[in-house]
Design an enzyme around this catalytic site. Sequence first.
Site, PDB file in Angstrom:
ATOM      1  N   GLU A 119       0.154 -61.135  32.111  1.00 40.81           N
ATOM      2  CA  GLU A 119      -0.790 -62.244  32.352  1.00 40.81           C
ATOM      3  C   GLU A 119      -0.273 -63.212  33.420  1.00 40.81           C
ATOM      4  O   GLU A 119      -0.774 -64.331  33.541  1.00 40.81           O
ATOM      5  CB  GLU A 119      -1.092 -63.011  31.053  1.00 40.81           C
ATOM      6  CG  GLU A 119      -1.705 -62.186  29.925  1.00 40.81           C
ATOM      7  CD  GLU A 119      -3.137 -61.717  30.180  1.00 40.81           C
ATOM      8  OE1 GLU A 119      -3.686 -61.983  31.262  1.00 40.81           O
ATOM      9  OE2 GLU A 119      -3.688 -61.054  29.273  1.00 40.81           O
ATOM     10  N   HIS A 142      -0.181 -68.447  26.148  1.00 36.77           N
ATOM     11  CA  HIS A 142      -1.288 -67.603  25.704  1.00 36.77           C
ATOM     12  C   HIS A 142      -0.889 -66.971  24.380  1.00 36.77           C
ATOM     13  O   HIS A 142       0.218 -66.444  24.247  1.00 36.77           O
ATOM     14  CB  HIS A 142      -1.589 -66.519  26.750  1.00 36.77           C
ATOM     15  CG  HIS A 142      -2.369 -65.377  26.204  1.00 36.77           C
ATOM     16  ND1 HIS A 142      -3.613 -65.543  25.619  1.00 36.77           N
ATOM     17  CD2 HIS A 142      -2.099 -64.051  26.109  1.00 36.77           C
ATOM     18  CE1 HIS A 142      -4.056 -64.376  25.199  1.00 36.77           C
ATOM     19  NE2 HIS A 142      -3.146 -63.451  25.482  1.00 36.77           N
ATOM     20  N   HIS A 144      -2.608 -65.287  20.277  1.00 36.83           N
ATOM     21  CA  HIS A 144      -3.731 -64.636  19.593  1.00 36.83           C
ATOM     22  C   HIS A 144      -3.928 -65.259  18.202  1.00 36.83           C
ATOM     23  O   HIS A 144      -3.650 -64.594  17.187  1.00 36.83           O
ATOM     24  CB  HIS A 144      -3.453 -63.130  19.440  1.00 36.83           C
ATOM     25  CG  HIS A 144      -3.208 -62.374  20.715  1.00 36.83           C
ATOM     26  ND1 HIS A 144      -2.656 -61.109  20.751  1.00 36.83           N
ATOM     27  CD2 HIS A 144      -3.461 -62.690  22.020  1.00 36.83           C
ATOM     28  CE1 HIS A 144      -2.576 -60.679  22.008  1.00 36.83           C
ATOM     29  NE2 HIS A 144      -3.047 -61.630  22.801  1.00 36.83           N
ATOM     30  N   HIS A 214     -10.103 -62.259  22.350  1.00 33.80           N
ATOM     31  CA  HIS A 214      -8.735 -61.942  22.784  1.00 33.80           C
ATOM     32  C   HIS A 214      -7.727 -62.983  22.298  1.00 33.80           C
ATOM     33  O   HIS A 214      -6.810 -62.662  21.543  1.00 33.80           O
ATOM     34  CB  HIS A 214      -8.718 -61.805  24.321  1.00 33.80           C
ATOM     35  CG  HIS A 214      -7.358 -61.526  24.886  1.00 33.80           C
ATOM     36  ND1 HIS A 214      -7.136 -61.221  26.198  1.00 33.80           N
ATOM     37  CD2 HIS A 214      -6.127 -61.527  24.325  1.00 33.80           C
ATOM     38  CE1 HIS A 214      -5.854 -61.011  26.426  1.00 33.80           C
ATOM     39  NE2 HIS A 214      -5.214 -61.204  25.291  1.00 33.80           N
TER      40      HIS A 214
END
Length: 269
Positions: A119, A142, A144, A214
């Site tokens: 990413e 980032h 989840h 996501h």
Amino acid sequence: MNSILNNRPELAREVNKVAETAGYLWEKGWAERNGGNITINITEWVDDEIRQMPAISEVYPIGATLPYLKGCYFFCKGNNRRMRDLARWPMENGSVIRILDDCASYVIIADNPVKPTSELPSHLSVHNDLLSKGSPYRASLHTHPIELVAMSHNPKYLEKDVATRLLWSMIPETKAFCPRGLGIVPYILPGSVELANATIAELADYDVVMWEKHGVFAVDVDVMLAFDQVDVLNKSAQIYIASKNMGFEPEGMSDEQMKEMSVVFKLPK
Ligand code: 13P
Ligand code: ZN
């Protein structure tokens, strides 16, 4: 072991914050396998000796040209590396990169040639955007988070500010500590430049954005604060889901109670 962190307490402190946060992500169940990534802009803690350090990798393209990142340095989680491993051994599961003068490529300089997260286009594009705006934010995360991702599977929560209002109304702290709310990025291929561009656009109005089906992407001054913003939002999602599981629609704080909060806490929205 010879490490770039040796005798650099400020740099070590920032990398240790990444390691501590990585441990929280694993404990929360938000970091299955290699799920999630963190990058921090460490340029302000880089000295002349670091600037002279040779590359220990080939030159890699970023996939975008990012003029504000010229000569900047980042600590990045490695591609395919686990958060639970990053927590214990940050320099074996992440690396320090230098952005080259073309602003479109980078090399790894320390400690090990661990290829950065897939990413990276999103992370670096966001850091470039933050610097272009004179932002003090130096960390991007980032992850989840289970309940927030679950909500993103229902189109009604993807409408502008529907999830933000709902989550803010579950518990007063959520608005206080995530005052710009939750932006929405429709599903786009992970790791793509398109995802990076959509993320930047949404971060103009929010500090945390949902990547549909996501995960979330969050920015703040440091990685702990970015984590806290996601944590308060996900706590609200859990309260909402717990209420639904008890068989009722939660009432939520009233508009008046939310307004009172915003005035007293001097919140932007
Ligand atoms: P990386 O292992 O490349 O960081 O990828 C994890 C991830 O969550 C991709 O979206
Ligand atoms: Zn992901």
